[in-house]
Design an enzyme around this catalytic site. Structure first.
Site, PDB file in Angstrom:
ATOM      1  N   ASP A  78     -14.014  59.146  62.199  1.00 12.14           N
ATOM      2  CA  ASP A  78     -14.828  59.936  61.261  1.00 12.14           C
ATOM      3  C   ASP A  78     -16.316  59.767  61.554  1.00 12.14           C
ATOM      4  O   ASP A  78     -16.781  58.641  61.735  1.00 12.14           O
ATOM      5  CB  ASP A  78     -14.554  59.471  59.825  1.00 12.14           C
ATOM      6  CG  ASP A  78     -13.072  59.427  59.484  1.00 12.14           C
ATOM      7  OD1 ASP A  78     -12.479  60.496  59.307  1.00 12.14           O
ATOM      8  OD2 ASP A  78     -12.504  58.311  59.410  1.00 12.14           O
ATOM      9  N   ASP A  81     -12.834  63.735  62.700  1.00 15.55           N
ATOM     10  CA  ASP A  81     -13.422  64.488  61.581  1.00 15.55           C
ATOM     11  C   ASP A  81     -14.939  64.393  61.647  1.00 15.55           C
ATOM     12  O   ASP A  81     -15.487  63.305  61.829  1.00 15.55           O
ATOM     13  CB  ASP A  81     -12.974  63.901  60.234  1.00 15.55           C
ATOM     14  CG  ASP A  81     -11.512  64.207  59.907  1.00 15.55           C
ATOM     15  OD1 ASP A  81     -10.922  65.070  60.581  1.00 15.55           O
ATOM     16  OD2 ASP A  81     -10.978  63.583  58.972  1.00 15.55           O
ATOM     17  N   ASP A 128      -7.704  58.214  62.790  1.00 21.57           N
ATOM     18  CA  ASP A 128      -8.642  59.204  63.316  1.00 21.57           C
ATOM     19  C   ASP A 128     -10.002  58.529  63.476  1.00 21.57           C
ATOM     20  O   ASP A 128     -10.123  57.324  63.230  1.00 21.57           O
ATOM     21  CB  ASP A 128      -8.757  60.406  62.362  1.00 21.57           C
ATOM     22  CG  ASP A 128      -9.390  60.041  61.023  1.00 21.57           C
ATOM     23  OD1 ASP A 128      -9.704  58.850  60.797  1.00 21.57           O
ATOM     24  OD2 ASP A 128      -9.594  60.954  60.203  1.00 21.57           O
TER      25      ASP A 128
HETATM   26  N1  DCT Z   1     -11.711  59.808  51.666  1.00 19.52           N
HETATM   27  C1  DCT Z   1     -11.614  59.817  50.295  1.00 19.52           C
HETATM   28  N2  DCT Z   1     -10.713  60.636  49.697  1.00 19.52           N
HETATM   29  C2  DCT Z   1      -9.913  61.417  50.421  1.00 19.52           C
HETATM   30  C3  DCT Z   1      -9.995  61.420  51.815  1.00 19.52           C
HETATM   31  C4  DCT Z   1     -10.900  60.588  52.420  1.00 19.52           C
HETATM   32  O1  DCT Z   1     -12.346  59.097  49.626  1.00 19.52           O
HETATM   33  N3  DCT Z   1      -9.027  62.201  49.793  1.00 19.52           N
HETATM   34  C5  DCT Z   1     -12.684  58.917  52.312  1.00 19.52           C
HETATM   35  C6  DCT Z   1     -12.208  57.516  52.404  1.00 19.52           C
HETATM   36  C7  DCT Z   1     -12.131  57.191  53.834  1.00 19.52           C
HETATM   37  C8  DCT Z   1     -12.827  58.338  54.540  1.00 19.52           C
HETATM   38  O2  DCT Z   1     -12.942  59.383  53.613  1.00 19.52           O
HETATM   39  C9  DCT Z   1     -12.111  58.766  55.775  1.00 19.52           C
HETATM   40  O3  DCT Z   1     -10.751  59.098  55.504  1.00 19.52           O
HETATM   41  P1  DCT Z   1      -9.588  58.577  56.421  1.00 19.52           P
HETATM   42  O4  DCT Z   1      -9.920  58.779  57.851  1.00 19.52           O
HETATM   43  O5  DCT Z   1      -8.331  59.183  55.932  1.00 19.52           O
HETATM   44  O6  DCT Z   1      -9.518  57.025  56.064  1.00 19.52           O
HETATM   45  P2  DCT Z   1      -9.884  55.750  56.900  1.00 19.52           P
HETATM   46  O7  DCT Z   1     -10.254  54.715  55.921  1.00 19.52           O
HETATM   47  O8  DCT Z   1     -10.857  56.084  57.962  1.00 19.52           O
HETATM   48  O9  DCT Z   1      -8.476  55.346  57.517  1.00 19.52           O
HETATM   49  P3  DCT Z   1      -7.983  55.457  59.026  1.00 19.52           P
HETATM   50  O10 DCT Z   1      -8.452  54.192  59.667  1.00 19.52           O
HETATM   51  O11 DCT Z   1      -6.499  55.515  58.950  1.00 19.52           O
HETATM   52  O12 DCT Z   1      -8.565  56.676  59.628  1.00 19.52           O
HETATM   53 MG    MG Z   2     -10.490  57.543  59.424  1.00 16.71          MG
END
Ligand code: DCT
Ligand code: MG
Length: 399
Positions: free
Chosen positions: A235, A323, A233
């Protein structure tokens, strides 16, 4: 552009950086680090982990083992394998014999056995057994749907459902709105988002945010801020220098995207943030700030170099998960640090704060239990300094 700026800086332009002086403080006080500096720390927040993984063959195996334990509700072993994988990811060299792993933290007996197997045979039979296990495969498939977690996947599996068509044909199953969108856009949102696509989405959000509030602050966070080439996704953090106006900004952005006809799905969560309820002693996976989980429509023409689509796919657009989180500006640094990840890096920042510093860290605040006071921060560097940690750049947080 805002994209490279936020990748580089990760701090709001409107917030002054007078705490930067703390960068020059000595890193970790000796009393709490009895181990020589040359050894690898058990805490991911004391390691530098880039996207270059020299031990992928081992960490892929550990991640399968972690996930399989997660599916079996075994939190301890799951975390142990995640920690083992994280330690190996930080190494600037490839593990070539079992002896070198003896000096590394977080590698238990089980992890060592897996490494030994891979060193000897080039693969782990235990991991291969899991990968060919029907239950593992089906739970992996079900949890790949947006809105379906391990609990729901397990429930469906126990009811004898084995495929998406089984689930969709079962009249007694009621899919919530998120899961319905998950199935509807499955092909698109199960495909990785590229950096160019993330940038294109950033341009769309940037335009919307600044049309509503000219001095709004938009920052790319998550995996793309850590320099990853692909993500599941995109963010973003959205806020405004006017304290209290941030939530209105977020709902206005959502309205604008809706009017543009590009909002395919939106789950909005209003803020439940209450300063008087801090510090939070129980660990919470999510923060209390206003946020939304979106699926947006991205046009081929908006992406530099075009969308990466299959030859037969001539729609000219794709759906992408986005997000947005909207903290009050005085909480910006904590939110940025929390949302930048990785998950393992975040876990260990909190564990380090609690175990080594008697402090509580979350996406809202940092609390010193000894001094019984909150420690303010306007930048991520302030937070690392409060924790007595060397600053780790976002691209070194791929733990
Ligand atoms: N986060 C966290 N705990 C969670 C969910 C999210 O600490 N339960 C934090 C860590 C990363 C950030 O929020 C964004 O989450 P993701 O989009 O799921 O992770 P990402 O590292 O951006 O991985 P991706 O590249 O797959 O989106
Ligand atoms: Mg992410």
């Amino acid at each position: 552009s805002w994209f490279t700026d936020s990748m580089r800086e990760g701090k709001p332009v409107a917030v002054e950086t007078r705490h930067l002086i703390q960068e020059t403080l000595p890193a970790t006080p000796e009393a709490t680090t009895p181990t020589p500096v040359s050894t690898v720390s058990q805490y991911a927040c004391q390691r530098r982990t880039t996207t270059q993984n020299n031990n992928k063959i081992f960490t892929d195996a550990f991640e399968v083992l972690a996930e399989s334990h997660e599916f079996n509700d075994m939190e301890g072993p799951c975390l142990a394998f995640r920690r083992a994988a994280s330690v190996l990811k930080s190494l600037p060299w490839t593990v070539q014999n079992l002896r070198v792993t003896e000096d590394l933290p977080c590698l238990g007996e089980h992890s060592m056995c897996v490494i030994e197997e891979i060193l000897q045979h080039g693969r782990s039979f235990e991991v291969e057994k899991i990968l060919s296990d029907e239950r593992y495969q089906i739970l992996k498939l079900f949890t790949s749907v947006f809105g379906v977690g391990p609990k729901t996947a397990e429930k469906w599996y126990r009811r004898g459902l084995r495929s998406f068509s089984d689930v969709l044909a079962e009249p007694s199953i009621h899919l919530n709105r998120m899961q319905q969108s998950g199935f509807l856009h499955y092909g698109d949102i199960s495909r990785a988002v590229s950096k160019a696509e993330a940038q294109a989405l950033g341009n769309i959000i940037d335009e919307a945010v600044h049309a509503i509030t000219p001095d709004a602050i938009l920052t790319l966070t998550g995996g793309f801020r850590r320099g990853k080439d692909f993500g599941h996704d995109v963010d973003f953090i959205v806020t405004t220098p006017q304290l209290g106006k941030e939530e209105r900004l977020l709902t206005s952005v959502i309205d604008r995207l809706k009017h543009q006809g590009i909002l395919l799905y939106c789950e909005y969560q209003a803020s439940t943030f209450d300063e008087s309820k801090l510090p939070s002693y129980r660990f919470e996976a999510m923060d209390h700030f206003a946020k939304c989980f979106l699926i947006l429509r991205l046009e081929d023409s908006q992406v530099e170099g075009g969308l990466q689509t299959a030859e037969e796919d001539r729609r000219g657009w794709r759906a992408v998960r986005v997000d947005l989180v909207s903290p009050p500006v005085d909480r910006y640094a904590f939110t940025l640090l929390g949302w930048s990840g990785s998950r393992q890096f975040e876990r260990d920042l909190r564990r380090f704060a609690r175990m080594e510093r008697r402090m509580l860290l979350d996406n809202h605040a940092l609390y010193d239990k000894t001094k019984k006071e909150f420690l303010a921060a306007t930048t991520e560097k302030d937070i690392f300094a409060h924790l007595g940690l060397e600053y780790i750049e976002p691209w070194q947080r791929n733990a």
